[in-house]
Scaffold this active site. Sequence first.
Site, PDB file in Angstrom:
ATOM      1  N   GLU A 205       0.826  -1.207   0.000  1.00 55.99           N
ATOM      2  CA  GLU A 205       0.000   0.000   0.000  1.00 55.99           C
ATOM      3  C   GLU A 205       0.859   1.255   0.000  1.00 55.99           C
ATOM      4  O   GLU A 205       2.092   1.187   0.131  1.00 55.99           O
ATOM      5  CB  GLU A 205      -0.958  -0.045   1.195  1.00 55.99           C
ATOM      6  CG  GLU A 205      -1.919  -1.230   1.081  1.00 55.99           C
ATOM      7  CD  GLU A 205      -3.006  -1.251   2.142  1.00 55.99           C
ATOM      8  OE1 GLU A 205      -2.904  -0.505   3.145  1.00 55.99           O
ATOM      9  OE2 GLU A 205      -3.969  -2.028   1.953  1.00 55.99           O
TER      10      GLU A 205
ATOM     11  N   GLU B 206      -1.738 -10.257  -5.879  1.00 57.89           N
ATOM     12  CA  GLU B 206      -1.729 -11.035  -7.128  1.00 57.89           C
ATOM     13  C   GLU B 206      -0.869 -10.349  -8.178  1.00 57.89           C
ATOM     14  O   GLU B 206      -0.068 -10.994  -8.864  1.00 57.89           O
ATOM     15  CB  GLU B 206      -3.141 -11.170  -7.706  1.00 57.89           C
ATOM     16  CG  GLU B 206      -4.121 -11.862  -6.816  1.00 57.89           C
ATOM     17  CD  GLU B 206      -4.866 -10.901  -5.913  1.00 57.89           C
ATOM     18  OE1 GLU B 206      -4.216 -10.089  -5.221  1.00 57.89           O
ATOM     19  OE2 GLU B 206      -6.097 -10.964  -5.881  1.00 57.89           O
TER      20      GLU B 206
HETATM   21  N1  THU Z   1      -5.989  -6.727  -2.106  1.00 54.15           N
HETATM   22  C1  THU Z   1      -5.145  -7.666  -2.626  1.00 54.15           C
HETATM   23  O1  THU Z   1      -3.932  -7.584  -2.477  1.00 54.15           O
HETATM   24  N2  THU Z   1      -5.700  -8.692  -3.313  1.00 54.15           N
HETATM   25  C2  THU Z   1      -7.027  -8.921  -3.437  1.00 54.15           C
HETATM   26  O2  THU Z   1      -7.420  -9.901  -4.032  1.00 54.15           O
HETATM   27  C3  THU Z   1      -7.985  -7.986  -2.848  1.00 54.15           C
HETATM   28  C4  THU Z   1      -7.415  -6.741  -2.298  1.00 54.15           C
HETATM   29  C5  THU Z   1      -5.406  -5.646  -1.293  1.00 54.15           C
HETATM   30  C6  THU Z   1      -5.425  -4.272  -1.885  1.00 54.15           C
HETATM   31  C7  THU Z   1      -5.337  -3.411  -0.639  1.00 54.15           C
HETATM   32  O3  THU Z   1      -3.975  -3.300  -0.236  1.00 54.15           O
HETATM   33  C8  THU Z   1      -6.063  -4.211   0.419  1.00 54.15           C
HETATM   34  O4  THU Z   1      -6.119  -5.545  -0.081  1.00 54.15           O
HETATM   35  C9  THU Z   1      -7.465  -3.722   0.720  1.00 54.15           C
HETATM   36  O5  THU Z   1      -8.201  -3.556  -0.430  1.00 54.15           O
END
Ligand code: THU
Length: 141
Positions: A47, A58
Site C-alpha cells: 500500500e 496477485e
Molecule cells: N488486495 C489484494 O492484495 N488482493 C485482493 O485480491 C484484494 C485486495 C489488497 C489491496 C489493498 O492493499 C487491500 O487488499 C485492501 O483492499
Amino acid sequence: MAEYDKKELIKAAIEVRKNAYAPYSGFYVGAALLAESGKVYTGANVENCSFPVGTCAERSAFAAAISSGERKFTAVCIVGEKNNNPLLGADYCMPCGMCRQFMTEFCDKDFEIISAKNEEDYKVSRLGDLMPGAFMLFAGF
Ligand code: THU
C-alpha cells in the site's frame, strides 16, 4: 490442466502474506502463482499513503513472474482477510476487478484461482467464470 500441489501454493501464499505492507487497510494479502514452468512466484500487497498507488498481492506475484520471463500460468492462490495481522487466519479472498483484468492478459479461462483460509479450507474458481466477456485487444481469452 496439469495436476499440481494446491497445498504447496497455499503454504507459499500464507508465508509471503507475512511481508504484506498494509498499514492503511489492515487487509494483509499474500499470493502464490504457479507458472507452467513449474516455478512458484510470490507477492504481497504493497500500500501507499496515496491510496491508488498501492498494488494487490496477485499483481505483485505476476510482476515477479513476468519479469523473470514467464508468460504462461496454471493457478494462483490468494490468502487474505481484514484482521490487521498477517499472522492471523484468513477468509476466502477473491481477486479485485483490476486483478481479474490483469490476469486475462496472460491466463486462459481455465486458469484456477484458489481462495484459501488455510491448507485444508479453500475454494477454487476459474478465471473465465470470474471475468466473463473480458476486454481483449487480441483474440485468445
Ligand atoms: N488486495 C489484494 O492484495 N488482493 C485482493 O485480491 C484484494 C485486495 C489488497 C489491496 C489493498 O492493499 C487491500 O487488499 C485492501 O483492499
